[in-house]
Motif scaffolding. Structure first.
Motif, mmCIF file in Angstrom:
data_model
loop_
_atom_site.group_PDB
_atom_site.id
_atom_site.type_symbol
_atom_site.label_atom_id
_atom_site.label_comp_id
_atom_site.label_asym_id
_atom_site.label_seq_id
_atom_site.Cartn_x
_atom_site.Cartn_y
_atom_site.Cartn_z
ATOM 1 N N SER A 66 0.551 -1.113 -0.109
ATOM 2 C CA SER A 66 0.045 0.050 0.130
ATOM 3 C C SER A 66 0.756 1.286 -0.168
ATOM 4 O O SER A 66 0.366 2.190 -0.846
ATOM 5 N N GLU A 67 2.059 1.203 0.696
ATOM 6 C CA GLU A 67 2.993 2.188 0.609
ATOM 7 C C GLU A 67 3.595 2.400 -0.619
ATOM 8 O O GLU A 67 4.034 3.622 -1.015
ATOM 9 N N VAL A 68 3.903 1.373 -1.210
ATOM 10 C CA VAL A 68 4.477 1.297 -2.663
ATOM 11 C C VAL A 68 3.495 2.281 -3.464
ATOM 12 O O VAL A 68 4.009 3.121 -4.525
ATOM 13 N N PHE A 69 2.391 1.806 -3.501
ATOM 14 C CA PHE A 69 1.271 2.662 -4.264
ATOM 15 C C PHE A 69 1.184 4.112 -4.040
ATOM 16 O O PHE A 69 1.302 4.813 -4.804
ATOM 17 N N ILE A 70 1.448 4.705 -2.592
ATOM 18 C CA ILE A 70 1.145 5.959 -2.320
ATOM 19 C C ILE A 70 2.492 6.626 -2.665
ATOM 20 O O ILE A 70 2.461 7.845 -3.125
ATOM 21 N N TYR A 71 3.724 6.045 -2.869
ATOM 22 C CA TYR A 71 4.780 6.651 -3.352
ATOM 23 C C TYR A 71 4.458 7.008 -4.786
ATOM 24 O O TYR A 71 5.115 8.137 -4.942
ATOM 25 N N GLY A 72 3.821 6.400 -5.408
ATOM 26 C CA GLY A 72 3.639 6.550 -6.698
ATOM 27 C C GLY A 72 2.543 7.758 -7.100
ATOM 28 O O GLY A 72 2.777 8.550 -7.729
ATOM 29 N N ALA A 73 1.682 7.844 -5.991
ATOM 30 C CA ALA A 73 0.717 8.967 -5.861
ATOM 31 C C ALA A 73 1.643 10.369 -5.618
ATOM 32 O O ALA A 73 1.237 11.434 -6.227
ATOM 33 N N TYR A 74 2.573 10.266 -4.614
ATOM 34 C CA TYR A 74 3.455 11.527 -4.651
ATOM 35 C C TYR A 74 4.225 11.826 -5.529
ATOM 36 O O TYR A 74 4.273 12.743 -5.980
ATOM 37 N N ALA A 75 4.776 11.027 -6.459
ATOM 38 C CA ALA A 75 5.476 11.042 -7.836
ATOM 39 C C ALA A 75 4.568 11.810 -8.599
ATOM 40 O O ALA A 75 5.151 12.741 -9.363
ATOM 41 N N THR A 76 3.346 11.350 -8.756
ATOM 42 C CA THR A 76 2.526 11.985 -9.770
ATOM 43 C C THR A 76 2.078 13.278 -9.424
ATOM 44 O O THR A 76 2.240 14.369 -10.394
ATOM 45 N N TRP A 77 2.178 13.502 -8.073
ATOM 46 C CA TRP A 77 1.812 15.046 -7.516
ATOM 47 C C TRP A 77 3.064 15.968 -7.956
ATOM 48 O O TRP A 77 2.957 16.916 -8.482
ATOM 49 N N LEU A 103 1.733 11.007 -19.637
ATOM 50 C CA LEU A 103 2.668 9.993 -19.849
ATOM 51 C C LEU A 103 3.641 10.298 -18.892
ATOM 52 O O LEU A 103 4.376 9.230 -18.446
ATOM 53 N N LEU A 104 4.130 11.368 -18.854
ATOM 54 C CA LEU A 104 5.418 11.824 -17.923
ATOM 55 C C LEU A 104 5.190 11.369 -16.627
ATOM 56 O O LEU A 104 5.898 11.014 -15.731
ATOM 57 N N ALA A 105 3.964 11.678 -16.237
ATOM 58 C CA ALA A 105 3.300 11.691 -14.812
ATOM 59 C C ALA A 105 3.509 9.869 -14.614
ATOM 60 O O ALA A 105 3.943 9.469 -13.519
ATOM 61 N N LEU A 106 2.867 9.095 -15.781
ATOM 62 C CA LEU A 106 2.968 7.810 -15.692
ATOM 63 C C LEU A 106 4.426 7.120 -15.139
ATOM 64 O O LEU A 106 4.358 6.120 -14.542
ATOM 65 N N ILE A 107 5.102 7.713 -16.172
ATOM 66 C CA ILE A 107 6.585 7.155 -16.160
ATOM 67 C C ILE A 107 7.218 7.394 -14.701
ATOM 68 O O ILE A 107 7.852 6.639 -14.128
ATOM 69 N N ALA A 108 7.076 8.505 -14.160
ATOM 70 C CA ALA A 108 7.401 9.073 -12.967
ATOM 71 C C ALA A 108 6.722 8.171 -11.825
ATOM 72 O O ALA A 108 7.482 7.624 -10.817
ATOM 73 N N ALA A 109 5.536 7.822 -11.854
ATOM 74 C CA ALA A 109 4.868 7.292 -10.805
ATOM 75 C C ALA A 109 5.175 5.651 -10.804
ATOM 76 O O ALA A 109 5.384 4.959 -9.800
ATOM 77 N N MET A 110 5.413 5.253 -11.971
ATOM 78 C CA MET A 110 5.928 3.799 -12.053
ATOM 79 C C MET A 110 7.324 3.543 -11.680
ATOM 80 O O MET A 110 7.599 2.577 -11.091
ATOM 81 N N ALA A 111 8.112 4.456 -12.123
ATOM 82 C CA ALA A 111 9.384 4.299 -11.665
ATOM 83 C C ALA A 111 9.709 4.548 -10.193
ATOM 84 O O ALA A 111 10.215 3.706 -9.618
ATOM 85 N N GLY A 245 2.095 1.925 -9.441
ATOM 86 C CA GLY A 245 2.481 3.105 -9.937
ATOM 87 C C GLY A 245 1.578 3.807 -10.805
ATOM 88 O O GLY A 245 0.858 4.916 -10.802
ATOM 89 N N ALA A 246 0.834 2.781 -11.817
ATOM 90 C CA ALA A 246 -0.190 3.240 -12.846
ATOM 91 C C ALA A 246 -1.489 3.288 -12.185
ATOM 92 O O ALA A 246 -2.084 4.306 -12.360
ATOM 93 N N ALA A 247 -1.457 2.552 -11.141
ATOM 94 C CA ALA A 247 -3.002 2.725 -10.364
ATOM 95 C C ALA A 247 -2.731 4.047 -9.577
ATOM 96 O O ALA A 247 -3.897 4.711 -9.365
ATOM 97 N N ALA A 248 -1.551 4.454 -9.060
ATOM 98 C CA ALA A 248 -1.348 5.876 -8.512
ATOM 99 C C ALA A 248 -1.709 7.113 -9.339
ATOM 100 O O ALA A 248 -2.489 7.933 -8.726
ATOM 101 N N LEU A 249 -1.245 6.967 -10.772
ATOM 102 C CA LEU A 249 -1.877 7.899 -11.600
ATOM 103 C C LEU A 249 -3.317 8.037 -11.504
ATOM 104 O O LEU A 249 -3.962 9.056 -11.657
ATOM 105 N N LEU A 250 -4.034 6.795 -11.633
ATOM 106 C CA LEU A 250 -5.386 6.889 -12.203
ATOM 107 C C LEU A 250 -6.207 7.372 -10.883
ATOM 108 O O LEU A 250 -7.207 7.858 -11.010
#
Length: 338
Positions: A66-77, A103-111, A245-250
């Motif tokens: 769940s924290e792996v997911f939320i780190y992607g959300a912060y990356a998106t933001w 797409l840039l946000a998706l790449i950042a969140a997934m990375a 990470g993809a879920a975080a962007l969505l």
């Protein structure tokens, strides 16, 4: 007798304030709840894939996912913020620019999510495997890692959620039986299905996917046959992180609230529930469980009131497991057909 009657009346009177059974609301909002539930369920399903992949290979419940997911959300933001966008307004962007920024946000969140998952595996779980630690130790470590990742965000950004930044307006595209279908809903559902299909094809039709299934079925024999078990495990964590990470962007496109250091907890628990509901260790079960969970909790919200939304989700899990303990599909990753 009279005391029982008075007690029953009191419960009913109190119940009017905190629980309802509104059939009219359920029927009137059936299609809108179905469509909205499918979009929420798509996000649950993508996060659930990470749980089910790791469990299928290691028999480990990675509660830090769940924290792996939320780190992607912060990356998106931070990607949106770094591109010059600010909370409060939704810019009018040409289609090509909008797609490029997303797409840039998706790449950042997934990375970021993928990197977090790999670091988590290397730092927290691999040393335990080398020492032959029992499964209970892995579970305790996963819970501890979850709190550590949360506290890192809390120390860095504080307890208040980030103000939401939106690049895409939630505009209606068409209607189904009077229910609005928005562009964000379409993107969320289609993206989740495409990512699910891609993951399923990777696991079932590629050479490396066969390695994942071999380790899931019998790690010792897979090692004797030349499969690099440690590389398979690391890649499994990576794939789960990329999907989170993809879920975080969505999630950031769908949910009005911004990223919060505790924002992944409830969603992570629901994603784990979706994985168990569909049959943990089964990729297609994760998608089915996520979509079913999203729809049913929306139905429950209309019937019983918004405060019961989360309760309905977990009651559904208990009922399904009472009837079918292995989940709806219940086929392990190691036994998945090619």
């Amino acid at each position: 007798m009279s005391m029982t009657h008075e007690l029953g009346s009191l419960v009913l009177a109190q119940g009017e304030g905190w629980i309802t059974f509104d059939v009219d609301s359920f029927l009137n909002q059936f299609w809108s709840n179905t469509i909205d539930g499918l979009s929420y369920g798509s996000i649950y399903a993508l996060v659930a894939l990470g749980y089910t992949l790791v469990y299928g290979v290691l028999k480990l419940i990675n509660f830090a996912h769940s924290e792996v997911f939320i780190y992607g959300a912060y990356a998106t933001w931070f990607t949106f913020y770094g591109l010059g966008f600010r909370p409060g307004t939704t810019p009018e962007l040409p289609v090509f620019e909008l797609v490029g920024f997303l797409l840039l946000a998706l790449i950042a969140a997934m990375a970021v999510s993928g990197g977090t998952a790999v670091v988590l595996e290397r730092v927290a779980y691999r040393p335990l495997r080398k020492r032959g630690a029992p499964r209970l130790v892995f579970l305790i470590t996963a819970i501890g890692a979850s709190f550590v990742l949360q506290q890192i965000l809390f120390i860095w950004r504080g307890g208040n959620p980030e103000n939401s930044i939106r690049l895409l307006r939630n505009d209606e595209v068409f209607q189904i039986f009077g229910a609005s279908v928005t562009n964000v809903t379409i993107i969320t559902i289609l993206a989740a299905i495409l990512l699910m299909i891609g993951t399923d094809m990777f696991v079932n039709r590629t050479r490396f996917g066969r390695g994942i299934r071999a380790v899931a079925q019998d790690p010792d024999t897979a090692t004797l046959m030349g499969v690099n078990k440690e590389r398979v495990i690391m890649t499994t964590f990576l794939i789960g992180g990329l999907l989170a990470g993809a879920a975080a962007l969505l999630y950031m496109m769908k949910i009005p609230q911004g990223a919060s250091y505790q924002g992944g907890f409830i969603l992570g628990i629901k994603a784990f529930t979706a994985a168990v509901l569909g049959g943990i260790g089964n990729l297609r079960g994760a998608l089915l469980g996520g979509l079913l969970l999203g729809v049913v909790e929306n139905y429950g919200q209309s019937l019983f009131g918004g405060q019961w939304r989360d309760v309905v989700a977990f009651v559904l899990l208990v009922l399904i497991l009472m009837i079918r303990p292995t989940g709806i599909l219940g086929e392990s990753l190691g036994k998945a057909r090619v």
